[in-house]
Design a protein around this motif. Structure first.
Motif, PDB file in Angstrom:
ATOM      1  N   GLU A  19      11.981   0.949   1.694  1.00  0.00           N
ATOM      2  CA  GLU A  19      10.952   0.750   2.710  1.00  0.00           C
ATOM      3  C   GLU A  19       9.587   1.218   2.220  1.00  0.00           C
ATOM      4  OE1 GLU A  19      12.292   2.708   6.188  1.00  0.00           O
ATOM      5  OE2 GLU A  19      13.812   1.178   6.692  1.00  0.00           O
ATOM      6  N   VAL A  20       9.597   2.309   1.475  1.00  0.00           N
ATOM      7  CA  VAL A  20       8.341   2.801   0.909  1.00  0.00           C
ATOM      8  C   VAL A  20       7.765   1.786  -0.077  1.00  0.00           C
ATOM      9  CG1 VAL A  20       7.310   4.591  -0.545  1.00  0.00           C
ATOM     10  CG2 VAL A  20       8.890   5.228   1.277  1.00  0.00           C
ATOM     11  N   LEU A  21       8.618   1.244  -0.941  1.00  0.00           N
ATOM     12  CA  LEU A  21       8.170   0.246  -1.920  1.00  0.00           C
ATOM     13  C   LEU A  21       7.635  -1.003  -1.214  1.00  0.00           C
ATOM     14  CD1 LEU A  21      11.010   0.531  -4.590  1.00  0.00           C
ATOM     15  CD2 LEU A  21       8.627   1.252  -4.836  1.00  0.00           C
ATOM     16  N   LEU A  22       8.336  -1.430  -0.169  1.00  0.00           N
ATOM     17  CA  LEU A  22       7.890  -2.611   0.582  1.00  0.00           C
ATOM     18  C   LEU A  22       6.546  -2.360   1.258  1.00  0.00           C
ATOM     19  CD1 LEU A  22      11.255  -3.770   2.223  1.00  0.00           C
ATOM     20  CD2 LEU A  22       9.962  -4.965   0.455  1.00  0.00           C
ATOM     21  N   ALA A  23       6.380  -1.175   1.788  1.00  0.00           N
ATOM     22  CA  ALA A  23       5.107  -0.840   2.438  1.00  0.00           C
ATOM     23  C   ALA A  23       3.964  -0.842   1.425  1.00  0.00           C
ATOM     24  CB  ALA A  23       5.218   0.530   3.121  1.00  0.00           C
ATOM     25  N   LYS A  24       4.227  -0.309   0.223  1.00  0.00           N
ATOM     26  CA  LYS A  24       3.199  -0.310  -0.823  1.00  0.00           C
ATOM     27  C   LYS A  24       2.819  -1.736  -1.218  1.00  0.00           C
ATOM     28  CE  LYS A  24       4.220   4.198  -2.919  1.00  0.00           C
ATOM     29  NZ  LYS A  24       4.677   4.899  -4.134  1.00  0.00           N
ATOM     30  N   ARG A  25       3.847  -2.570  -1.377  1.00  0.00           N
ATOM     31  CA  ARG A  25       3.575  -3.971  -1.758  1.00  0.00           C
ATOM     32  C   ARG A  25       2.796  -4.683  -0.650  1.00  0.00           C
ATOM     33  NH1 ARG A  25       9.126  -6.327  -4.549  1.00  0.00           N
ATOM     34  NH2 ARG A  25       9.118  -4.940  -6.387  1.00  0.00           N
ATOM     35  N   ALA A  26       3.192  -4.437   0.589  1.00  0.00           N
ATOM     36  CA  ALA A  26       2.497  -5.074   1.706  1.00  0.00           C
ATOM     37  C   ALA A  26       1.045  -4.619   1.765  1.00  0.00           C
ATOM     38  CB  ALA A  26       3.212  -4.751   3.009  1.00  0.00           C
ATOM     39  N   GLN A  27       0.826  -3.336   1.571  1.00  0.00           N
ATOM     40  CA  GLN A  27      -0.542  -2.812   1.585  1.00  0.00           C
ATOM     41  C   GLN A  27      -1.366  -3.418   0.458  1.00  0.00           C
ATOM     42  OE1 GLN A  27      -1.751  -0.865   4.001  1.00  0.00           O
ATOM     43  NE2 GLN A  27      -3.775  -1.114   3.050  1.00  0.00           N
TER      44      GLN A  27
END
Length: 212
Positions: A19-27
């Motif tokens: 989830e952290v990785l996905l949030a970084k990519r989304a940001q």
């Protein structure tokens, strides 16, 4: 060997990392989009309007394709493969064959080429109607032909009769002309004959006087 609780704990830890990785990519993606929007002077309203236009275009395209598919299914599932040149009737080559091709051994002469099949799919009904009209016109012409022949025969007989009458009139005129000429000839010869007769009588009367 790891227990079930340990495996579940690892799964939760991995899920949190994901989830952290996905949030970084989304940001990162949002930052890139924002930079592009600022660069080209776009707003969220512009993006929404374009997205709405695209959705409408897709919806209309689907509607058209569905309408075309429905029209094709209404006309017939299978495209026509054979066609009757006399009536314009078609047959797809499947199911029960119609009467005009049922007993034909060599069906290749009834085959429709690709262009003809496309044309029939687009305007098969109109071509069939045109062919039917041509057939009916030929039948009407066939019915009228005996009447035309009879009229021509009657006209020919009338011409022959007229010629015969004209020939008779010419012959009668010639005979009348000959009779008139004969009468004139006789009239001309009549005084001469009368004179000869008088001379003969006088000569006969004078002959006894001379003998005495």
């Amino acid at each position: 060997m790891a227990t079930l609780e340990q495996i579940q704990a690892r799964m939760k830890k991995l899920q949190a990392q994901a989830e952290v990785l996905l949030a970084k990519r989304a940001q990162s993606a949002v930052d890139q989009i924002r930079e592009l929007m600022l660069k080209h002077g776009l707003t969220t309203t512009d993006i929404e309007a374009r997205a709405k236009a695209r959705r409408q275009a897709r919806f209309s395209g689907k509607a058209l394709s569905n309408g075309t598919a429905k029209a094709a299914s209404a006309k017939g599932k299978m495209p026509p493969k054979y066609r009757d040149p006399k009536t314009g009737a078609t047959w797809s080559g499947h199911a029960r064959p119609p009467a005009w091709i049922k007993d034909v051994k060599d069906r290749t002469r009834f085959l429709i080429d690709a262009a003809g099949a496309i044309a029939l799919n687009g305007s098969g009904a109109s071509k069939a109607t045109t062919a039917a009209k041509k057939v009916s016109a030929k039948k009407a012409a066939a019915k009228k032909s005996p009447a035309k022949k009879a009229a021509a025969k009657k006209a020919g007989a009338k011409k022959v009769a007229t010629k015969k009458v004209a020939t008779k009139k010419v012959a009668a005129k010639k005979v009348a002309t000959k009779k008139v000429a004969a009468k004139k000839t006789i009239a001309k010869k009549a005084p001469t004959a009368k004179r000869a007769y008088v001379r003969k009588v006088v000569a006969e009367q004078a002959a006894p006087d001379a003998a005495a």
